[in-house]
Design an enzyme around this catalytic site. Structure first.
Site, PDB file in Angstrom:
ATOM      1  N   LYS A 491      -2.029 -18.054  26.867  1.00  0.00           N
ATOM      2  CA  LYS A 491      -1.781 -16.655  26.521  1.00  0.00           C
ATOM      3  C   LYS A 491      -0.764 -16.043  27.477  1.00  0.00           C
ATOM      4  CE  LYS A 491      -5.787 -15.119  29.214  1.00  0.00           C
ATOM      5  NZ  LYS A 491      -7.072 -14.391  29.190  1.00  0.00           N
ATOM      6  N   ARG A 589     -16.610  -6.639  28.422  1.00  0.00           N
ATOM      7  CA  ARG A 589     -15.367  -6.389  27.689  1.00  0.00           C
ATOM      8  C   ARG A 589     -15.699  -6.634  26.220  1.00  0.00           C
ATOM      9  NH1 ARG A 589     -10.527  -9.628  30.592  1.00  0.00           N
ATOM     10  NH2 ARG A 589     -11.692 -11.315  29.612  1.00  0.00           N
ATOM     11  N   TYR A 715      18.881   1.727  48.932  1.00  0.00           N
ATOM     12  CA  TYR A 715      18.541   3.097  48.556  1.00  0.00           C
ATOM     13  C   TYR A 715      17.767   3.802  49.663  1.00  0.00           C
ATOM     14  CZ  TYR A 715      19.890   2.602  43.621  1.00  0.00           C
ATOM     15  OH  TYR A 715      20.587   2.440  42.459  1.00  0.00           O
ATOM     16  N   MET A 764      16.565  -2.397  41.023  1.00  0.00           N
ATOM     17  CA  MET A 764      16.224  -2.885  39.688  1.00  0.00           C
ATOM     18  C   MET A 764      16.713  -4.312  39.471  1.00  0.00           C
ATOM     19  SD  MET A 764      17.257  -1.431  35.908  1.00  0.00           S
ATOM     20  CE  MET A 764      16.193   0.001  35.993  1.00  0.00           C
TER      21      MET A 764
END
Length: 820
Positions: A491, A589, A715, A764
């Site tokens: 998964k 769950r 930054y 990023m």
């Protein structure tokens, strides 16, 4: 082994300078193999393109004290507390040391040679003999003038067999290996085309290989290989040996193999040895694997291994992986790169591997063979026929010899004189929705073609070692009871690794089920050719129709999902469609509560359009010893629920509850099936098994620059130093899965054997590292996590778990799948 530096000098015939009393328990010849520094000796080997003497300084700095060299350093005083052993030839010194150890080993040594199959036969034989007695084997394909002695250094009295392979490429090599290996039992696999160019004919090559067994009292070989048989029959050295010859064709052989009708993907055979017949099932159907497995059976029979052990071992054989990269290609293609061992035998193996990828169309791009030594018309006629038999849809040949022999190939084939010509005429639209095998000799630089066919060129990649995934699968298999099945969890894009490629590998290696999170993941597996049953763990009811179309099996976890699926199945006119029932045993769950199992059983009994294949639950704390009592309570609740459902349903079904950590810590709850997940990718450390990390997240340096003292980086001017520094800028950021919490000197990269700090804020698409004092260049590779920085370490820094780290790596990061 345990010696002192003076002992090694005496054994190798070298002259020692420095301390004579330094202990040595291990030898390395490759500085990259230095994992610890205590009691290590380094042998500096000189070759055409390398010189081990260049690595003495960095190894000494890392703590190595004993060096075997062919030339002394200019200033020995720079190495205080060390020992240098001067030998006339360091390879010969290595061989002498190995030969000395071999003479001390009293148990039988099995030597294996031949053109192909040596490594597979060695691995399989060691696996089966290892079921009965301790065995030491040569690692990987260590069969050369250096590999064999390095392997023999592993001998000690703990082992009852030593199993080693020997390979040669020219005359005169085998006698050296025979002298140091001195095998008690010889195995000759077969004879093929590899290294034909270095021998006048095949007979000469056979004779050279047989020199390994000149003094060996026992020899095992396949008499169907006529050149081998003829060489043995006419060689006086073999008249007094005990011969165990085996054959698929000749009943007069001491071991005769009669093939029997078999199920798909397996091979059954009746094997008669000295008048007694036994039946064996080999879990492969391709001819090479069947021959290799039969050779292993023949060796075991000759050694008197009990039949039940041989049968158990043979039934559990798994593939020994090949060396190739698998990448995503342009236009939904799959690219398989194999630039290693370009000969007809390895081509056959690569073609077989490509067919396993289950792509509707296949393309082979092949270069000239440059080391065959055979008549070219005969060779390329054989290659053309091999390609036809493999059902390759499109063939592209590159090289002068292929062009000259193009008439042997089908009319639709294309040929180019050189790699440059192919690149000049390359049209991306010619390749779509196909598997492309690039099989070329190194001199043809097929990497340039690969760069045209790759989907992405982002230098940040996630490399997936398929061999390690296979190793981890087998580690879990060792823990399982006979008959316990495996549902491999793939998964979340196989935990970020790439579901289709991982599933293809695991399906070939006989897992029984796959588990995915949602219908889209299951549909992608089906589109990639996966045929095994697929359980969808969190299905959206709106996708039930699509799941039926793609033959996916839903987890049903409440009355609403069960009722909705029964309604959809009924509209499709289905009978006994496979479904799986989830029980909430305490994690709270998804899942039916234990008090709901009575009504659940009635619904299952009264609806014939669905049939329960399994009932399962999930453990909340199987990795935490403090929660063991809770885990045991969960298992008890689960079993009570199972019994209620089983009594109402009136038919049997599978039950399963164990995840990765549960498999290791709670063997009593294996039941019918287990569900390994992230452990398959080598994440986590568990007692009793040795998992290997399968993923390496890496990038390359884009730019290096010098930053004056007091100047900020990144930054918000977040990183300022009071000294001049050298920084590297790398093209990976939080959009690639590099967590921002690793910035500002909290995380590291691993570059050229050293850790470097990440500085400033993670951007990023980029990050920066302080590489002051390290000799690096733009383009150098940097590991984010892998063998040197474990993913568990960076997950802890980020306050999260490895699952999140892996699944946060987006699709824009190229996945590269490779096998050794």
């Amino acid at each position: 082994m345990r010696y002192y530096s003076s002992d090694i000098a005496g054994i190798t015939g070298g002259r020692i300078t420095g301390r004579p009393d330094l202990p040595v328990t291990d030898i390395i010849t490759d500085s990259r193999n230095l994992h610890y520094t205590g009691e290590i000796a380094f042998i500096a080997i000189q070759g055409i393109h390398h010189d081990g003497h260049l690595f003495i300084d960095p190894l000494f700095a890392r703590g190595v004290k004993v060096f075997i060299v062919a030339k002394m350093p200019d200033n020995i005083d720079r190495y205080p507390g060390s020992a240098f052993i001067l030998a006339s030839d360091t390879v010969e010194a290595l061989q002498r040391l190995a030969g000395h150890l071999r003479k001390l080993f009293r148990a039988p040594v099995i030597g294996i040679t031949g053109s192909a199959g040596k490594t597979v036969v060695k691995e399989w034989l060691a696996d089966i003999l290892g079921l009965a007695v301790p065995v030491v084997r040569s690692p990987r394909s260590y069969n050369s003038q250096i590999g064999v002695p390095l392997s023999l250094l592993k001998l000690d009295d703990r082992y009852e067999y030593g199993i080693f392979e020997a390979g040669i490429s020219m005359k005169g090599e085998m006698e050296k290996l025979a002298a140091i290996m001195d095998p008690d039992i010889g195995v000759f696999t077969n004879i093929g085309d590899a290294h034909d160019e270095n021998f006048p004919d095949k007979e000469s090559k056979v004779e050279e290989k047989l020199k390994l067994f000149k003094k060996t009292p026992v020899l095992i070989y396949c008499r169907d290989h006529n050149p081998v048989r003829q060489a043995i029959m006419k060689n006086d050295d073999f008249r007094s040996k005990e011969i165990f010859d085996w054959s698929f064709k000749d009943p007069a052989a001491r071991i005769f193999v009669r093939k029997l009708p078999s199920a798909e993907g397996t091979s059954r055979a009746e094997i008669t040895f000295d008048g007694s017949a036994s039946e064996f099932t080999i879990p492969f159907s391709d001819p090479a694997s069947v021959e290799n497995a039969t050779a292993v059976i023949a060796v075991c029979l000759s050694l008197g291994i009990e039949n039940n052990i041989i049968k158990r071992g043979v039934s559990g054989l798994v593939s020994v992986a090949m060396r190739m990269d698998i990448k995503s290609g342009i236009n939904n293609c799959q690219l398989i790169e194999d630039y290693y061992n370009s000969d007809p035998g390895s081509l056959r193996m690569a073609l077989e591997y490509m067919k396993l990828q289950n792509r509707p169309k296949t393309t082979l791009i092949l270069s000239d063979f440059i080391q065959s030594g055979r008549n070219e018309e005969e060779l390329y006629g054989e290659v053309a026929e091999l390609i036809r038999r493999a059902g390759i849809d499109k063939f592209i040949g590159i090289g002068e010899t292929l062009v000259r022999n193009s008439r042997n190939f089908d009319s639709g084939s294309k040929f180019y004189w050189s790699t440059d010509e192919f690149i000049q005429r390359f049209n991306p639209s010619d390749h779509r929705d196909e598997a492309i095998l690039l099989k070329g000799a190194r001199m043809y630089e097929f990497e340039r073609i690969g760069s045209l066919l790759e989907l992405q060129t982002h230098s940040t990649v996630l490399e997936i070692n398929l061999d390690n995934i296979l190793h981890n699968l087998n580690e879990f298999r060792k823990l399982l009871n006979p008959g316990t099945g495996i549902m491999a969890m793939v998964k979340a894009f196989a935990y970020g690794a790439g579901a289709s490629e991982i599933a293809g590998l695991l399906e070939y290696h006989r897992v029984g089920y796959f588990g995915v999170s949602c219908a889209d993941e299951g549909m992608e597996l089906r589109r990639s050719g996966v045929t095994l049953p697929v359980l969808v763990m969190n299905p959206d009811p709106s996708a039930f129709g699509q799941m039926i179309r793609y033959n996916l099996e839903p987890e049903l976890y409440n009355f609403s999902s069960l009722g909705r699926f029964i309604e959809v199945a009924s509209k499709h006119g289905l009978l006994h469609y496979p479904v799986h029932i989830k029980i909430d045993s305490g994690m709270h769950r998804l899942g039916f509560l234990p008090g709901e199992t009575g009504l659940l059983g009635e619904m299952i009994r009264d609806n014939e359009c669905v049939r329960v294949i399994s009932v399962f639950s999930h453990l909340a704390g199987s990795d935490d010893p403090s929660l063991d009592e809770f885990t045991q309570r969960q298992a008890g609740i689960f079993l009570e629920s199972v019994e209620k459902i089983r009594s109402m349903a009136g038919y049997p079904f599978l039950i399963h509850i164990l995840n990765t950590s549960g498999i290791v810590r709670f063997p009593e709850y294996q039941f019918d099936m287990v569900r390994p997940g992230i452990g398959l990718y080598g994440i986590g450390r568990y007692k009793g098994i040795n998992l290997k990390p399968a993923g390496t997240f890496k990038t390359r340096i884009s730019q290096i620059k010098r930053i004056p003292a007091g100047e900020p980086v990144g930054y918000n001017c977040a990183d300022v130093a009071d000294y001049e520094r050298i920084i590297a800028i790398l093209p990976v950021g939080y959009a690639d899965g590099l967590n921002r919490k690793l910035g500002n000197r909290k995380g590291n990269l691993f570059i050229k054997g050293r850790r470097v700090l990440l500085i400033g804020n993670i951007c990023m698409d980029m990050c920066s590292a302080d590489i002051t004092g390290i000799d690096l260049a733009e383009g150098d590779e940097a590991e984010i996590f892998g063998e040197n920085i474990r993913i568990e370490e960076i997950a802890e820094i980020c306050g999260t778990i490895p699952y999140e780290m892996l699944t946060s790596i987006p699709a824009r990061v190229k996945r590269i799948f490779y096998r050794e």
